[in-house]
Write a protein that holds these residues in place. Sequence first.
Motif, PDB file in Angstrom:
ATOM      1  N   THR B  51       0.934  -1.588   0.292  1.00 49.89           N
ATOM      2  CA  THR B  51      -0.268  -0.296   0.224  1.00 49.89           C
ATOM      3  C   THR B  51       1.254   1.156  -0.318  1.00 49.89           C
ATOM      4  N   ARG B  55       0.073   4.847  -2.979  1.00 50.00           N
ATOM      5  CA  ARG B  55       0.563   5.872  -1.740  1.00 50.00           C
ATOM      6  C   ARG B  55       0.855   7.254  -2.964  1.00 50.00           C
ATOM      7  N   LEU B  98     -12.394  -0.329   1.994  1.00 52.16           N
ATOM      8  CA  LEU B  98     -12.224   0.926   2.442  1.00 52.16           C
ATOM      9  C   LEU B  98     -13.939   1.185   2.474  1.00 52.16           C
ATOM     10  N   ASN B 125      -7.048   0.578  -4.369  1.00 47.71           N
ATOM     11  CA  ASN B 125      -7.023   0.894  -3.090  1.00 47.71           C
ATOM     12  C   ASN B 125      -7.711   0.695  -2.311  1.00 47.71           C
ATOM     13  N   PHE B 127     -11.158  -0.662  -1.961  1.00 48.45           N
ATOM     14  CA  PHE B 127     -12.292  -0.924  -2.308  1.00 48.45           C
ATOM     15  C   PHE B 127     -13.055  -2.009  -2.858  1.00 48.45           C
ATOM     16  N   VAL B 210      -9.831   8.445  -5.952  1.00 41.44           N
ATOM     17  CA  VAL B 210      -9.341   7.371  -5.003  1.00 41.44           C
ATOM     18  C   VAL B 210      -9.473   8.875  -3.902  1.00 41.44           C
ATOM     19  N   ASP B 211      -8.792   9.658  -3.904  1.00 40.17           N
ATOM     20  CA  ASP B 211      -7.807  10.120  -2.798  1.00 40.17           C
ATOM     21  C   ASP B 211     -10.289  11.044  -2.387  1.00 40.17           C
ATOM     22  N   ARG B 214     -11.906   8.005  -0.171  1.00 38.14           N
ATOM     23  CA  ARG B 214     -10.865   8.034   0.751  1.00 38.14           C
ATOM     24  C   ARG B 214     -11.340   8.650   1.181  1.00 38.14           C
ATOM     25  N   ARG B 215     -11.971  10.200   1.106  1.00 40.65           N
ATOM     26  CA  ARG B 215     -12.058  11.049   2.387  1.00 40.65           C
ATOM     27  C   ARG B 215     -13.448  11.047   2.542  1.00 40.65           C
ATOM     28  N   PRO B 219     -13.807   6.049   8.040  1.00 37.95           N
ATOM     29  CA  PRO B 219     -13.564   5.067   8.408  1.00 37.95           C
ATOM     30  C   PRO B 219     -13.850   4.151   9.235  1.00 37.95           C
TER      31      PRO B 219
END
Lengths: 220, 219
Positions: B51, B55, B98, B125, B127, B210-211, B214-215, B219
Amino acid sequence: MSHVTSPESDVVDLEIRVDRDKVLRWLGYRGSRGPRPREGRRIEELWPVAHDLVEPRGAFRIVSGKRTGEAGMPRPTSEVGVGIATIGPALEDEARRRGERGDLLDALVLDAFGSAAAEAAADRLNQKLCVRARDEDRYPAARISPGYGAWRVDGQGTLLALLPAARLGVRLTGAMMLVPHKSVSFAVRFGCRPSRPDLSRWRCKRCGLIDCRYRERRPA
Amino acid sequence: MTEVPGEGRHELLAAMNQSILDGDDEAADRLAREALAARIEPLEAIDRGFTPGLREVGRLFEDGEYFLPELVTAAQAMQAAMAVLRPVLGEQASERTLGRVVIGTVPGDIHDIGKTLVGTLLAANGFEVSDEGVDVPIERFVERARELDADLVCASALLTTTMAMQRDLVNAVRSAGLRARVLVGGAPVNQAWAEEIGADGYAENAAAAVDLARRTVPP
Protein backbone atom coordinates in the motif's frame (compact mmCIF):
# COMPACT_ATOMS: atom_id res chain seq x y z
CA MET A 1 -19.11 34.49 -56.51
CA SER A 2 -19.83 31.22 -58.27
CA HIS A 3 -21.26 28.39 -56.22
CA VAL A 4 -19.32 25.17 -55.85
CA THR A 5 -21.68 23.08 -53.73
CA SER A 6 -21.17 19.42 -54.52
CA PRO A 7 -23.30 16.29 -54.55
CA GLU A 8 -22.75 13.63 -51.92
CA SER A 9 -19.13 12.59 -51.77
CA ASP A 10 -17.86 9.08 -52.34
CA VAL A 11 -16.39 7.28 -49.39
CA VAL A 12 -12.61 7.38 -49.67
CA ASP A 13 -9.82 5.49 -47.96
CA LEU A 14 -7.47 7.78 -46.10
CA GLU A 15 -3.73 7.32 -45.81
CA ILE A 16 -2.63 8.39 -42.38
CA ARG A 17 0.50 8.39 -40.29
CA VAL A 18 -0.10 8.22 -36.57
CA ASP A 19 2.35 10.40 -34.70
CA ARG A 20 3.88 8.71 -31.64
CA ASP A 21 4.15 12.01 -29.78
CA LYS A 22 0.44 12.60 -30.23
CA VAL A 23 -0.37 9.15 -28.86
CA LEU A 24 1.84 9.91 -25.86
CA ARG A 25 0.00 13.19 -25.34
CA TRP A 26 -3.33 11.32 -25.33
CA LEU A 27 -1.79 9.10 -22.66
CA GLY A 28 -1.12 12.20 -20.58
CA TYR A 29 2.64 12.62 -21.14
CA ARG A 30 3.70 16.24 -21.33
CA GLY A 31 6.81 18.11 -22.35
CA SER A 32 9.93 15.99 -22.54
CA ARG A 33 8.42 13.33 -20.24
CA GLY A 34 8.00 9.98 -21.90
CA PRO A 35 7.07 6.51 -20.72
CA ARG A 36 9.36 4.40 -18.56
CA PRO A 37 10.98 1.37 -20.28
CA ARG A 38 8.26 -1.01 -19.03
CA GLU A 39 5.36 1.06 -20.37
CA GLY A 40 7.36 2.14 -23.43
CA ARG A 41 7.97 -1.49 -24.40
CA ARG A 42 4.27 -2.27 -24.18
CA ILE A 43 3.43 0.76 -26.32
CA GLU A 44 5.91 -0.45 -28.96
CA GLU A 45 4.46 -3.98 -28.85
CA LEU A 46 0.94 -2.65 -29.30
CA TRP A 47 1.82 -0.25 -32.10
CA PRO A 48 1.55 -2.76 -35.00
CA VAL A 49 -1.52 -4.33 -33.40
CA ALA A 50 -3.22 -0.96 -33.32
CA HIS A 51 -2.14 -0.15 -36.87
CA ASP A 52 -3.71 -3.35 -38.19
CA LEU A 53 -7.02 -2.54 -36.50
CA VAL A 54 -7.38 0.90 -38.02
CA GLU A 55 -9.35 1.42 -41.21
CA PRO A 56 -9.34 5.16 -41.90
CA ARG A 57 -12.06 6.27 -44.27
CA GLY A 58 -14.02 9.41 -44.83
CA ALA A 59 -16.19 11.54 -47.06
CA PHE A 60 -16.60 15.24 -47.70
CA ARG A 61 -18.63 17.62 -49.77
CA ILE A 62 -19.31 21.30 -50.14
CA VAL A 63 -22.74 22.57 -49.15
CA SER A 64 -24.46 25.91 -48.75
CA GLY A 65 -23.82 27.65 -45.47
CA LYS A 66 -27.57 27.75 -44.94
CA ARG A 67 -27.56 23.99 -44.42
CA THR A 68 -24.76 23.99 -41.86
CA GLY A 69 -26.48 26.97 -40.22
CA GLU A 70 -29.46 24.69 -39.75
CA ALA A 71 -27.10 22.27 -38.01
CA GLY A 72 -26.23 25.06 -35.59
CA MET A 73 -22.83 25.93 -37.06
CA PRO A 74 -21.97 29.44 -35.86
CA ARG A 75 -21.36 32.11 -38.54
CA PRO A 76 -21.33 29.87 -41.63
CA THR A 77 -20.04 31.38 -44.87
CA SER A 78 -22.13 31.08 -48.03
CA GLU A 79 -20.35 27.78 -48.81
CA VAL A 80 -19.03 25.36 -46.26
CA GLY A 81 -17.01 22.17 -46.53
CA VAL A 82 -18.36 19.33 -44.42
CA GLY A 83 -16.66 16.04 -43.73
CA ILE A 84 -16.68 12.93 -41.65
CA ALA A 85 -13.74 10.63 -40.95
CA THR A 86 -13.61 7.42 -39.00
CA ILE A 87 -11.11 4.68 -38.22
CA GLY A 88 -13.84 2.05 -37.93
CA PRO A 89 -14.93 -0.05 -34.95
CA ALA A 90 -12.19 -2.73 -34.76
CA LEU A 91 -9.68 -0.84 -32.62
CA GLU A 92 -12.12 0.35 -30.00
CA ASP A 93 -13.74 -3.10 -29.85
CA GLU A 94 -10.32 -4.60 -29.11
CA ALA A 95 -9.58 -1.89 -26.51
CA ARG A 96 -12.88 -2.67 -24.79
CA ARG A 97 -12.19 -6.42 -24.84
CA ARG A 98 -8.77 -5.95 -23.29
CA GLY A 99 -10.14 -3.57 -20.65
CA GLU A 100 -12.84 -6.06 -19.71
CA ARG A 101 -10.29 -8.81 -19.18
CA GLY A 102 -8.20 -6.54 -16.96
CA ASP A 103 -5.49 -5.51 -19.43
CA LEU A 104 -6.10 -1.87 -18.72
CA LEU A 105 -2.74 -0.62 -19.96
CA ASP A 106 -3.42 -2.23 -23.33
CA ALA A 107 -6.91 -0.70 -23.38
CA LEU A 108 -5.51 2.70 -22.53
CA VAL A 109 -2.80 2.55 -25.21
CA LEU A 110 -5.16 1.33 -27.92
CA ASP A 111 -7.68 4.02 -26.98
CA ALA A 112 -5.00 6.71 -27.18
CA PHE A 113 -3.79 5.36 -30.52
CA GLY A 114 -7.38 5.45 -31.77
CA SER A 115 -7.85 9.05 -30.71
CA ALA A 116 -4.66 10.11 -32.48
CA ALA A 117 -5.58 8.06 -35.56
CA ALA A 118 -9.08 9.58 -35.76
CA GLU A 119 -7.61 13.07 -35.58
CA ALA A 120 -5.04 12.14 -38.25
CA ALA A 121 -7.85 10.81 -40.47
CA ALA A 122 -9.85 14.01 -39.97
CA ASP A 123 -6.76 16.09 -40.78
CA ARG A 124 -6.12 14.03 -43.94
CA LEU A 125 -9.71 14.44 -45.09
CA ASN A 126 -9.59 18.12 -44.26
CA GLN A 127 -6.50 18.42 -46.42
CA LYS A 128 -8.36 16.91 -49.36
CA LEU A 129 -11.11 19.42 -48.75
CA CYS A 130 -8.56 22.23 -48.68
CA VAL A 131 -7.11 21.14 -52.03
CA ARG A 132 -10.60 21.08 -53.45
CA ALA A 133 -11.16 24.56 -52.03
CA ARG A 134 -7.96 25.78 -53.63
CA ASP A 135 -9.07 24.41 -57.00
CA GLU A 136 -12.26 26.41 -56.60
CA ASP A 137 -10.36 29.56 -55.53
CA ARG A 138 -11.67 29.39 -52.01
CA TYR A 139 -9.87 29.94 -48.72
CA PRO A 140 -10.82 27.49 -45.98
CA ALA A 141 -10.65 28.32 -42.28
CA ALA A 142 -9.82 25.83 -39.53
CA ARG A 143 -12.20 22.90 -39.11
CA ILE A 144 -14.70 22.94 -36.30
CA SER A 145 -17.07 20.29 -34.99
CA PRO A 146 -20.35 20.21 -33.08
CA GLY A 147 -19.55 20.47 -29.40
CA TYR A 148 -16.58 22.79 -30.00
CA GLY A 149 -16.97 26.36 -28.78
CA ALA A 150 -20.36 27.87 -29.57
CA TRP A 151 -21.50 24.97 -31.79
CA ARG A 152 -23.89 22.91 -29.69
CA VAL A 153 -23.40 19.17 -29.87
CA ASP A 154 -27.07 18.59 -30.69
CA GLY A 155 -26.36 19.91 -34.20
CA GLN A 156 -24.54 16.64 -34.85
CA GLY A 157 -27.58 14.88 -36.35
CA THR A 158 -28.29 17.58 -38.93
CA LEU A 159 -24.61 17.73 -39.90
CA LEU A 160 -24.43 13.96 -40.31
CA ALA A 161 -27.52 14.01 -42.54
CA LEU A 162 -25.42 15.98 -45.08
CA LEU A 163 -22.86 13.16 -45.24
CA PRO A 164 -22.85 9.44 -46.12
CA ALA A 165 -22.44 8.47 -42.49
CA ALA A 166 -24.31 5.18 -42.84
CA ARG A 167 -22.09 4.08 -45.74
CA LEU A 168 -19.09 4.72 -43.47
CA GLY A 169 -20.71 2.69 -40.71
CA VAL A 170 -21.04 5.74 -38.47
CA ARG A 171 -24.17 6.33 -36.43
CA LEU A 172 -25.30 8.72 -33.77
CA THR A 173 -26.64 7.74 -30.35
CA GLY A 174 -29.55 9.53 -28.72
CA ALA A 175 -26.99 11.39 -26.63
CA MET A 176 -25.31 12.69 -29.82
CA MET A 177 -22.30 10.42 -29.46
CA LEU A 178 -20.68 9.16 -32.65
CA VAL A 179 -20.27 5.39 -32.95
CA PRO A 180 -17.55 4.28 -33.64
CA HIS A 181 -16.30 6.75 -31.03
CA LYS A 182 -13.14 7.31 -33.01
CA SER A 183 -14.94 9.29 -35.66
CA VAL A 184 -14.85 13.02 -36.33
CA SER A 185 -17.45 15.12 -38.12
CA PHE A 186 -16.56 18.66 -39.00
CA ALA A 187 -17.23 21.74 -41.09
CA VAL A 188 -14.92 24.30 -42.67
CA ARG A 189 -15.89 27.85 -43.58
CA PHE A 190 -14.84 28.88 -47.10
CA GLY A 191 -13.91 32.48 -47.76
CA CYS A 192 -13.17 34.30 -51.04
CA ARG A 193 -10.00 35.85 -49.67
CA PRO A 194 -7.42 34.81 -47.14
CA SER A 195 -8.29 35.80 -43.61
CA ARG A 196 -4.58 36.12 -42.85
CA PRO A 197 -2.81 37.68 -45.87
CA ASP A 198 0.44 37.73 -43.87
CA LEU A 199 0.72 34.00 -44.46
CA SER A 200 1.19 34.59 -48.19
CA ARG A 201 4.67 35.93 -47.55
CA TRP A 202 6.10 32.42 -47.44
CA ARG A 203 5.41 29.40 -49.59
CA CYS A 204 3.99 26.20 -48.21
CA LYS A 205 5.75 22.95 -49.09
CA ARG A 206 2.41 21.16 -49.55
CA CYS A 207 0.56 23.35 -52.05
CA GLY A 208 -0.19 26.91 -53.05
CA LEU A 209 -3.06 27.39 -50.64
CA ILE A 210 -2.41 30.45 -48.53
CA ASP A 211 -4.94 30.44 -45.74
CA CYS A 212 -4.67 26.89 -44.48
CA ARG A 213 -3.98 25.44 -41.06
CA TYR A 214 -1.76 22.75 -42.56
CA ARG A 215 0.79 25.11 -44.05
CA GLU A 216 4.38 24.00 -43.60
CA ARG A 217 7.27 26.25 -44.38
CA ARG A 218 9.53 25.05 -47.21
CA PRO A 219 13.09 24.37 -46.06
CA ALA A 220 15.36 27.29 -46.96
CA MET B 1 7.92 -22.31 6.11
CA THR B 2 10.53 -19.92 7.52
CA GLU B 3 9.86 -16.75 9.44
CA VAL B 4 11.97 -13.88 8.11
CA PRO B 5 13.43 -11.81 10.92
CA GLY B 6 14.71 -8.24 11.12
CA GLU B 7 16.53 -6.93 8.13
CA GLY B 8 15.35 -9.62 5.72
CA ARG B 9 11.78 -8.72 6.58
CA HIS B 10 12.48 -5.05 6.01
CA GLU B 11 14.06 -5.82 2.63
CA LEU B 12 11.08 -7.91 1.59
CA LEU B 13 8.65 -5.13 2.50
CA ALA B 14 10.80 -2.61 0.63
CA ALA B 15 10.82 -4.88 -2.43
CA MET B 16 7.01 -5.06 -2.29
CA ASN B 17 6.85 -1.28 -2.22
CA GLN B 18 9.24 -1.09 -5.17
CA SER B 19 7.24 -3.62 -7.20
CA ILE B 20 4.25 -1.27 -7.07
CA LEU B 21 6.35 1.77 -7.94
CA ASP B 22 7.76 -0.20 -10.89
CA GLY B 23 4.33 -1.43 -11.96
CA ASP B 24 5.78 -4.94 -11.97
CA ASP B 25 2.85 -7.33 -11.52
CA GLU B 26 5.02 -10.45 -11.78
CA ALA B 27 7.29 -9.22 -8.98
CA ALA B 28 4.27 -8.21 -6.87
CA ASP B 29 2.77 -11.68 -7.28
CA ARG B 30 6.08 -13.38 -6.41
CA LEU B 31 6.73 -11.15 -3.39
CA ALA B 32 3.22 -11.73 -2.03
CA ARG B 33 3.89 -15.48 -2.20
CA GLU B 34 7.31 -15.03 -0.59
CA ALA B 35 5.70 -13.03 2.21
CA LEU B 36 3.25 -15.81 2.97
CA ALA B 37 6.02 -18.41 2.83
CA ALA B 38 8.04 -16.29 5.26
CA ARG B 39 5.07 -16.10 7.68
CA ILE B 40 4.60 -12.41 7.19
CA GLU B 41 0.98 -11.62 8.03
CA PRO B 42 -0.95 -10.70 4.89
CA LEU B 43 -2.14 -7.51 6.59
CA GLU B 44 1.44 -6.48 7.25
CA ALA B 45 2.39 -7.23 3.64
CA ILE B 46 -0.47 -5.03 2.45
CA ASP B 47 -0.13 -2.20 4.96
CA ARG B 48 3.66 -1.98 5.18
CA GLY B 49 4.66 -3.47 1.82
CA PHE B 50 2.34 -2.81 -1.07
CA THR B 51 0.00 0.00 0.00
CA PRO B 52 2.72 2.59 0.72
CA GLY B 53 3.95 2.01 -2.86
CA LEU B 54 0.50 2.65 -4.26
CA ARG B 55 0.14 5.85 -2.24
CA GLU B 56 3.52 7.00 -3.48
CA VAL B 57 2.41 6.34 -7.06
CA GLY B 58 -0.67 8.54 -6.45
CA ARG B 59 1.58 11.29 -5.14
CA LEU B 60 3.94 10.99 -8.11
CA PHE B 61 0.95 11.23 -10.46
CA GLU B 62 -0.30 14.37 -8.73
CA ASP B 63 3.22 15.84 -8.96
CA GLY B 64 3.39 15.14 -12.70
CA GLU B 65 6.18 12.57 -12.31
CA TYR B 66 3.99 9.60 -13.24
CA PHE B 67 1.31 9.50 -15.93
CA LEU B 68 -1.75 7.40 -16.69
CA PRO B 69 0.17 4.31 -17.90
CA GLU B 70 2.32 4.26 -14.75
CA LEU B 71 -0.81 4.65 -12.62
CA VAL B 72 -2.41 1.73 -14.41
CA THR B 73 0.57 -0.63 -14.18
CA ALA B 74 0.87 0.16 -10.46
CA ALA B 75 -2.81 -0.67 -9.95
CA GLN B 76 -2.37 -3.90 -11.88
CA ALA B 77 0.65 -4.85 -9.75
CA MET B 78 -1.40 -4.15 -6.61
CA GLN B 79 -4.18 -6.35 -7.90
CA ALA B 80 -1.69 -9.15 -8.61
CA ALA B 81 -0.49 -8.99 -5.00
CA MET B 82 -4.03 -8.84 -3.63
CA ALA B 83 -5.05 -11.87 -5.68
CA VAL B 84 -2.48 -13.85 -3.66
CA LEU B 85 -3.14 -12.24 -0.28
CA ARG B 86 -6.92 -11.79 -0.28
CA PRO B 87 -7.80 -15.50 0.02
CA VAL B 88 -5.54 -15.76 3.07
CA LEU B 89 -7.10 -12.74 4.73
CA GLY B 90 -10.32 -14.67 5.29
CA GLU B 91 -12.80 -12.66 7.35
CA GLN B 92 -10.32 -9.85 7.70
CA ALA B 93 -10.85 -9.16 4.00
CA SER B 94 -14.34 -7.73 4.45
CA GLU B 95 -13.23 -5.81 7.53
CA ARG B 96 -10.42 -4.34 5.48
CA THR B 97 -12.66 -2.94 2.76
CA LEU B 98 -12.45 0.84 2.63
CA GLY B 99 -15.97 0.97 1.28
CA ARG B 100 -18.37 -0.51 -1.25
CA VAL B 101 -18.63 1.30 -4.56
CA VAL B 102 -21.09 1.06 -7.43
CA ILE B 103 -19.64 2.61 -10.57
CA GLY B 104 -20.84 3.09 -14.15
CA THR B 105 -21.47 5.58 -16.92
CA VAL B 106 -24.83 7.32 -16.93
CA PRO B 107 -27.65 6.41 -19.35
CA GLY B 108 -26.80 7.27 -22.94
CA ASP B 109 -23.07 7.38 -22.24
CA ILE B 110 -21.12 4.52 -23.76
CA HIS B 111 -17.53 5.60 -23.28
CA ASP B 112 -15.94 3.22 -20.80
CA ILE B 113 -12.21 3.76 -20.46
CA GLY B 114 -12.29 6.56 -17.87
CA LYS B 115 -14.85 4.80 -15.72
CA THR B 116 -12.92 1.51 -15.92
CA LEU B 117 -9.72 3.27 -14.91
CA VAL B 118 -11.36 4.83 -11.83
CA GLY B 119 -12.93 1.49 -10.88
CA THR B 120 -9.59 -0.30 -11.20
CA LEU B 121 -7.77 2.27 -9.07
CA LEU B 122 -10.46 2.21 -6.40
CA ALA B 123 -10.25 -1.59 -6.26
CA ALA B 124 -6.46 -1.50 -6.10
CA ASN B 125 -6.69 0.95 -3.21
CA GLY B 126 -8.91 -1.30 -1.15
CA PHE B 127 -12.46 -0.45 -2.16
CA GLU B 128 -14.89 -3.19 -3.10
CA VAL B 129 -16.04 -2.16 -6.56
CA SER B 130 -19.07 -3.26 -8.51
CA ASP B 131 -18.54 -2.04 -12.08
CA GLU B 132 -21.92 -1.90 -13.78
CA GLY B 133 -20.47 -0.99 -17.16
CA VAL B 134 -21.70 1.67 -19.58
CA ASP B 135 -25.10 3.19 -20.32
CA VAL B 136 -26.35 2.09 -16.91
CA PRO B 137 -30.01 2.85 -16.19
CA ILE B 138 -30.60 5.03 -13.13
CA GLU B 139 -32.75 2.25 -11.63
CA ARG B 140 -29.81 -0.16 -11.94
CA PHE B 141 -27.49 2.19 -10.02
CA VAL B 142 -30.10 2.48 -7.26
CA GLU B 143 -30.86 -1.24 -7.18
CA ARG B 144 -27.19 -2.24 -6.91
CA ALA B 145 -26.46 0.43 -4.30
CA ARG B 146 -29.33 -0.92 -2.21
CA GLU B 147 -28.28 -4.58 -2.67
CA LEU B 148 -24.68 -3.87 -1.66
CA ASP B 149 -25.49 -1.23 0.94
CA ALA B 150 -22.98 0.83 -1.02
CA ASP B 151 -21.00 3.67 0.48
CA LEU B 152 -20.46 5.35 -2.87
CA VAL B 153 -22.15 5.60 -6.23
CA CYS B 154 -19.71 6.90 -8.86
CA ALA B 155 -21.06 8.09 -12.20
CA SER B 156 -19.12 9.21 -15.24
CA ALA B 157 -20.42 11.28 -18.17
CA LEU B 158 -18.42 12.16 -21.27
CA LEU B 159 -20.72 14.64 -22.99
CA THR B 160 -22.77 17.67 -22.07
CA THR B 161 -25.78 15.75 -23.42
CA THR B 162 -25.35 12.96 -20.87
CA MET B 163 -24.12 14.85 -17.81
CA ALA B 164 -27.71 15.91 -17.04
CA MET B 165 -28.30 12.27 -16.12
CA GLN B 166 -25.97 12.74 -13.16
CA ARG B 167 -28.57 15.09 -11.68
CA ASP B 168 -31.27 12.42 -12.16
CA LEU B 169 -28.99 9.88 -10.45
CA VAL B 170 -28.40 12.12 -7.43
CA ASN B 171 -32.15 12.70 -7.11
CA ALA B 172 -32.92 8.97 -7.48
CA VAL B 173 -30.38 7.96 -4.83
CA ARG B 174 -31.77 10.56 -2.44
CA SER B 175 -35.41 9.62 -3.17
CA ALA B 176 -34.63 5.95 -2.54
CA GLY B 177 -33.39 6.90 0.91
CA LEU B 178 -30.00 5.29 0.35
CA ARG B 179 -27.04 6.27 2.48
CA ALA B 180 -24.66 6.08 -0.48
CA ARG B 181 -22.92 9.27 -1.45
CA VAL B 182 -22.76 10.19 -5.11
CA LEU B 183 -19.48 11.18 -6.77
CA VAL B 184 -19.38 12.47 -10.34
CA GLY B 185 -16.71 12.85 -13.01
CA GLY B 186 -16.14 13.07 -16.75
CA ALA B 187 -14.79 15.48 -19.35
CA PRO B 188 -17.52 18.17 -19.18
CA VAL B 189 -18.05 17.89 -15.40
CA ASN B 190 -16.60 20.28 -12.83
CA GLN B 191 -16.97 21.20 -9.18
CA ALA B 192 -19.61 23.83 -9.92
CA TRP B 193 -21.74 21.24 -11.72
CA ALA B 194 -21.35 18.77 -8.86
CA GLU B 195 -22.54 21.43 -6.42
CA GLU B 196 -25.40 22.48 -8.67
CA ILE B 197 -26.82 18.96 -8.85
CA GLY B 198 -26.20 18.22 -5.19
CA ALA B 199 -23.56 15.53 -5.75
CA ASP B 200 -21.30 14.73 -2.79
CA GLY B 201 -18.10 15.25 -4.73
CA TYR B 202 -16.30 15.68 -8.03
CA ALA B 203 -12.90 14.40 -9.10
CA GLU B 204 -11.07 15.63 -12.17
CA ASN B 205 -9.00 12.50 -12.72
CA ALA B 206 -8.65 8.91 -11.59
CA ALA B 207 -6.06 9.54 -8.89
CA ALA B 208 -8.13 12.41 -7.48
CA ALA B 209 -11.16 10.08 -7.47
CA VAL B 210 -9.31 7.71 -5.11
CA ASP B 211 -8.44 10.57 -2.74
CA LEU B 212 -12.00 11.85 -2.89
CA ALA B 213 -13.41 8.39 -2.19
CA ARG B 214 -11.10 7.99 0.82
CA ARG B 215 -12.19 11.37 2.17
CA THR B 216 -15.86 10.79 1.50
CA VAL B 217 -16.22 7.38 3.14
CA PRO B 218 -15.77 7.64 6.89
CA PRO B 219 -13.25 5.15 8.33
